[in-house]
Motif scaffolding. Sequence first.
Motif, PDB file in Angstrom:
ATOM      1  N   UNK A 193       0.736  -1.123  -0.024  1.00 50.08           N
ATOM      2  CA  UNK A 193      -0.107   0.066   0.086  1.00 50.08           C
ATOM      3  C   UNK A 193       1.005   1.291   0.036  1.00 50.08           C
ATOM      4  N   UNK A 203      -0.814   4.895   4.479  1.00 49.49           N
ATOM      5  CA  UNK A 203      -0.772   3.896   5.672  1.00 49.49           C
ATOM      6  C   UNK A 203      -2.137   3.646   6.174  1.00 49.49           C
ATOM      7  N   UNK A 204      -3.185   4.030   5.786  1.00 48.61           N
ATOM      8  CA  UNK A 204      -4.419   3.555   6.335  1.00 48.61           C
ATOM      9  C   UNK A 204      -4.996   2.592   5.491  1.00 48.61           C
ATOM     10  N   UNK A 222      -4.663  -1.183   3.669  1.00 53.49           N
ATOM     11  CA  UNK A 222      -3.737  -2.388   3.861  1.00 53.49           C
ATOM     12  C   UNK A 222      -2.899  -2.717   2.629  1.00 53.49           C
ATOM     13  N   UNK A 223      -1.557  -3.265   2.964  1.00 53.45           N
ATOM     14  CA  UNK A 223      -0.881  -4.300   2.097  1.00 53.45           C
ATOM     15  C   UNK A 223      -1.827  -5.418   1.597  1.00 53.45           C
ATOM     16  N   UNK A 228       0.803 -10.998  -0.793  1.00 50.60           N
ATOM     17  CA  UNK A 228       0.962 -12.194   0.097  1.00 50.60           C
ATOM     18  C   UNK A 228      -0.297 -12.345   1.005  1.00 50.60           C
ATOM     19  N   UNK A 229      -1.187 -11.865   0.859  1.00 49.90           N
ATOM     20  CA  UNK A 229      -2.214 -12.091   1.978  1.00 49.90           C
ATOM     21  C   UNK A 229      -3.066 -13.240   1.439  1.00 49.90           C
ATOM     22  N   UNK A 230      -3.920 -13.752   2.596  1.00 48.59           N
ATOM     23  CA  UNK A 230      -4.479 -15.087   2.275  1.00 48.59           C
ATOM     24  C   UNK A 230      -5.648 -15.075   1.194  1.00 48.59           C
ATOM     25  N   UNK A 258      -8.232 -16.675   0.361  1.00 49.23           N
ATOM     26  CA  UNK A 258      -9.693 -16.771   0.960  1.00 49.23           C
ATOM     27  C   UNK A 258     -10.105 -15.523   1.826  1.00 49.23           C
ATOM     28  N   UNK A 259      -9.152 -15.189   2.637  1.00 44.13           N
ATOM     29  CA  UNK A 259      -9.610 -13.833   3.411  1.00 44.13           C
ATOM     30  C   UNK A 259      -9.857 -12.673   2.202  1.00 44.13           C
ATOM     31  N   UNK A 280     -13.353 -13.125   1.191  1.00 45.13           N
ATOM     32  CA  UNK A 280     -14.276 -12.723   1.963  1.00 45.13           C
ATOM     33  C   UNK A 280     -14.619 -11.270   2.154  1.00 45.13           C
ATOM     34  N   UNK A 281     -13.383 -10.506   2.218  1.00 47.75           N
ATOM     35  CA  UNK A 281     -13.585  -9.264   2.382  1.00 47.75           C
ATOM     36  C   UNK A 281     -14.250  -8.509   1.325  1.00 47.75           C
ATOM     37  N   UNK A 313     -19.148  -5.327   5.255  1.00 49.06           N
ATOM     38  CA  UNK A 313     -18.149  -4.346   5.734  1.00 49.06           C
ATOM     39  C   UNK A 313     -18.288  -3.097   4.848  1.00 49.06           C
ATOM     40  N   UNK A 314     -18.213  -1.968   5.783  1.00 47.26           N
ATOM     41  CA  UNK A 314     -18.482  -0.605   4.961  1.00 47.26           C
ATOM     42  C   UNK A 314     -17.018   0.111   4.831  1.00 47.26           C
TER      43      UNK A 314
END
Lengths: 88, 88
Positions: free
Chosen positions: A28, A31-32, A34-35, A38-40, A42-43, A46-47, A56-57
């Motif tokens: 990213x 700073x506010x 997310x990177x 390499x994130x999961x 499935x996560x 879902x997001x 999720x808003x």
Amino acid sequence: ETVLQGDIERGKEMSGVCGMCHGDNGISLIPIYPNLAGQKEQYLVLQLKAFRSGERVNMAMTSHAQKLTDQDIADLSAYYAQLDPKPE
Amino acid sequence: ETVLQGDIERGKEMSGVCGMCHGDNGISLIPIYPNLAGQKEQYLVLQLKAFRSGERVNMAMTSHAQKLTDQDIADLSAYYAQLDPKPE
């Protein structure tokens, strides 16, 4: 629910707008935010679905996610999951 | 809002319960849960506060976050942000 196979190449092609905040390499620029590198996988799926459904808003993500099909989400998630979380 | 300086050592001491899902090294053990290692510190602070306030809803995270002070959140976020996202 059927698990869709993500197409990394198609995810990469679709990722231009994501990269404006999350970085072309998934690290990213803001700073506010997310990177994603390499994130999961499935996560990430879902997001994106949670942003699309309104569960999720987030002002930035809601409108982007509402344009995505399940296959788009699978492809983008597969792409970001396989990026290097610590690029050279 | 005052920006609290996170104490990495204190964050590490508090992180035991987090590690049960997110991994002792911040690499998640569970595909639907995110890696935290190397994530943006400010993003982690914002998400923990969003879980605490109920703005972001997750059965697991809500109850954990509700126990955290602002300083706890700063410390945990500082700890996870400095972990290696690609451990050996």
